[in-house]
Motif scaffolding. Structure first.
Motif, mmCIF file in Angstrom:
data_model
loop_
_atom_site.group_PDB
_atom_site.id
_atom_site.type_symbol
_atom_site.label_atom_id
_atom_site.label_comp_id
_atom_site.label_asym_id
_atom_site.label_seq_id
_atom_site.Cartn_x
_atom_site.Cartn_y
_atom_site.Cartn_z
ATOM 1 N N GLU A 35 -2.834 -5.149 5.888
ATOM 2 C CA GLU A 35 -2.411 -5.783 7.135
ATOM 3 C C GLU A 35 -2.847 -7.240 7.218
ATOM 4 O OE1 GLU A 35 -2.433 -5.003 11.967
ATOM 5 O OE2 GLU A 35 -3.700 -3.773 10.663
ATOM 6 N N ASP A 55 -2.652 4.492 9.005
ATOM 7 C CA ASP A 55 -3.679 3.848 9.825
ATOM 8 C C ASP A 55 -4.108 2.499 9.253
ATOM 9 O OD1 ASP A 55 -3.734 5.974 11.639
ATOM 10 O OD2 ASP A 55 -5.210 7.073 10.427
ATOM 11 N N THR A 56 -4.120 2.373 7.945
ATOM 12 C CA THR A 56 -4.555 1.119 7.329
ATOM 13 C C THR A 56 -3.421 0.116 7.167
ATOM 14 O OG1 THR A 56 -4.161 1.933 5.071
ATOM 15 C CG2 THR A 56 -6.346 2.350 6.039
ATOM 16 N N ASP A 57 -2.180 0.612 7.128
ATOM 17 C CA ASP A 57 -1.029 -0.238 6.841
ATOM 18 C C ASP A 57 0.086 0.038 7.843
ATOM 19 O OD1 ASP A 57 1.090 -1.664 5.835
ATOM 20 O OD2 ASP A 57 1.113 -0.704 3.869
ATOM 21 N N TYR A 98 3.326 1.138 6.202
ATOM 22 C CA TYR A 98 3.152 2.126 5.134
ATOM 23 C C TYR A 98 4.373 3.035 4.975
ATOM 24 C CZ TYR A 98 1.463 6.215 2.619
ATOM 25 O OH TYR A 98 1.323 7.241 1.715
ATOM 26 N N ASP A 134 -6.621 -5.831 1.873
ATOM 27 C CA ASP A 134 -6.236 -5.189 3.124
ATOM 28 C C ASP A 134 -4.728 -5.389 3.349
ATOM 29 O OD1 ASP A 134 -5.690 -5.535 6.255
ATOM 30 O OD2 ASP A 134 -7.409 -4.208 6.005
ATOM 31 N N ASP A 183 -3.648 2.026 -4.505
ATOM 32 C CA ASP A 183 -5.046 1.602 -4.492
ATOM 33 C C ASP A 183 -5.730 1.735 -5.844
ATOM 34 O OD1 ASP A 183 -5.430 4.343 -4.643
ATOM 35 O OD2 ASP A 183 -6.651 4.495 -2.830
ATOM 36 N N SER A 196 -7.238 7.261 1.199
ATOM 37 C CA SER A 196 -8.094 6.756 2.276
ATOM 38 C C SER A 196 -7.881 5.265 2.510
ATOM 39 C CB SER A 196 -9.573 7.023 1.946
ATOM 40 O OG SER A 196 -9.944 6.361 0.756
ATOM 41 N N LYS A 197 -7.429 4.547 1.485
ATOM 42 C CA LYS A 197 -7.211 3.104 1.619
ATOM 43 C C LYS A 197 -5.775 2.768 1.994
ATOM 44 C CE LYS A 197 -10.785 1.838 -1.764
ATOM 45 N NZ LYS A 197 -11.175 3.216 -2.157
ATOM 46 N N CYS A 198 -4.840 3.623 1.644
ATOM 47 C CA CYS A 198 -3.423 3.363 1.892
ATOM 48 C C CYS A 198 -2.814 4.506 2.686
ATOM 49 C CB CYS A 198 -2.682 3.184 0.568
ATOM 50 S SG CYS A 198 -3.150 1.701 -0.355
ATOM 51 N N TYR A 214 -2.346 -2.918 -3.757
ATOM 52 C CA TYR A 214 -3.745 -3.027 -3.349
ATOM 53 C C TYR A 214 -4.633 -3.256 -4.566
ATOM 54 C CZ TYR A 214 -8.126 -1.431 -1.041
ATOM 55 O OH TYR A 214 -9.394 -1.331 -0.534
ATOM 56 N N CYS A 218 0.832 -1.206 0.000
ATOM 57 C CA CYS A 218 0.000 0.000 0.000
ATOM 58 C C CYS A 218 0.866 1.256 0.000
ATOM 59 C CB CYS A 218 -0.925 0.000 1.217
ATOM 60 S SG CYS A 218 -2.691 0.257 0.821
#
Length: 239
Positions: free
Chosen positions: A197, A108-110, A113, A195, A130, A103-105, A184, A97
């Motif tokens: 993670e 917080d999501t990875d 990152y 996802d 993404d 917003s996807k990468c 992604y 990611c």
């Protein structure tokens, strides 16, 4: 990648190479358009079937000096294999990611990152994981040097999973001892949980990287599909 280290190796700039066997209108050096960067809408791209490609990679002529792990803590069991006009490996898919923050990468999501990729868009920005299908290659090491094998940033990759073909570009570099990672967008298009993670898949992914190919601009997925299909047909004819 679920077990990535935080080392990112910058790649040297790759020269554009013509592909003599391709028709002029499929050279991959067209400028593309902004619409080409949209998410792919179908996992099966082009007319070349997964079965036809997989039939050409049933055996491995190992070109790497050793083998790669799929994750930290696993045994080194994945060789890089050579074919006429391509290299390939069969591995898992961890989700990358890295690149532009979306917003996807993001952090917080990875948990792993990073806001950069080894190869950049034509405007100098990192790639966008993404929305752009791309594949991560191991950073050059004593095991294998991707650039010496004719693999370049922006090179075309046919990613095969569950009898589907998705074309991508070489977009990032990863750990020197781990293999099997894609963006992604690549995972999502193939029906793999994207996802970063907890997603990915533990096996069943084949990556065929076409030598001396380069999509320009790298962010044009449409150009990757056009060039990828021509190279896939050539690969089948020549092997």
């Amino acid at each position: 990648m679920r077990s990535r280290t935080l080392t990112l190796t910058a790649a040297a700039g790759a020269a554009l190479l013509a592909i003599a066997a391709l028709p002029a209108n499929a050279s991959g050096f067209s400028s593309g358009s902004a619409s080409d960067t949209a998410n792919p809408t179908s996992a099966q791209e082009g007319s070349v079937s997964a079965a036809d490609l997989l039939a050409k990679v049933t055996s491995c002529s190992q070109i790497s000096n050793g083998k790669y792990r799929t994750d930290d803590g696993t045994s080194a069991s994945i060789p890089v294999c050579g074919k006429n006009g391509a290299v390939f490996w069969k591995a898992d898919m961890d989700i990358d990611c890295d690149g532009q923050r979306t917003s996807k990468c993001n952090e917080d999501t990875d948990p792993w990152y990073q806001d950069d990729t080894a190869f950049h868009q034509s405007d100098g920005k990192p790639l966008r994981a993404d929305s752009l299908p791309y594949v991560v290659v191991p950073s050059s090491s004593s095991i294998w040097n991707y650039s010496s094998a004719g693999i370049k940033g922006g090179g075309v990759v046919a990613v095969i999973y569950n009898n589907q073909v998705q074309y991508a570009v070489v977009g990032d570099t990863g750990p020197t001892k781990i293999i099997g990672e894609a963006s992604y967008a690549t995972g999502k298009a193939l029906g793999i949980n994207p996802d970063p993670e907890n997603g990915g898949t533990d096996s069943g992914v084949t990556y065929i990287l076409f030598k001396n190919s380069k999509v320009s601009p790298i962010e044009s997925h449409g150009a990757a599909v056009t060039l990828g299909e021509e190279l896939a047909k050539q690969f089948i004819r020549n092997n």
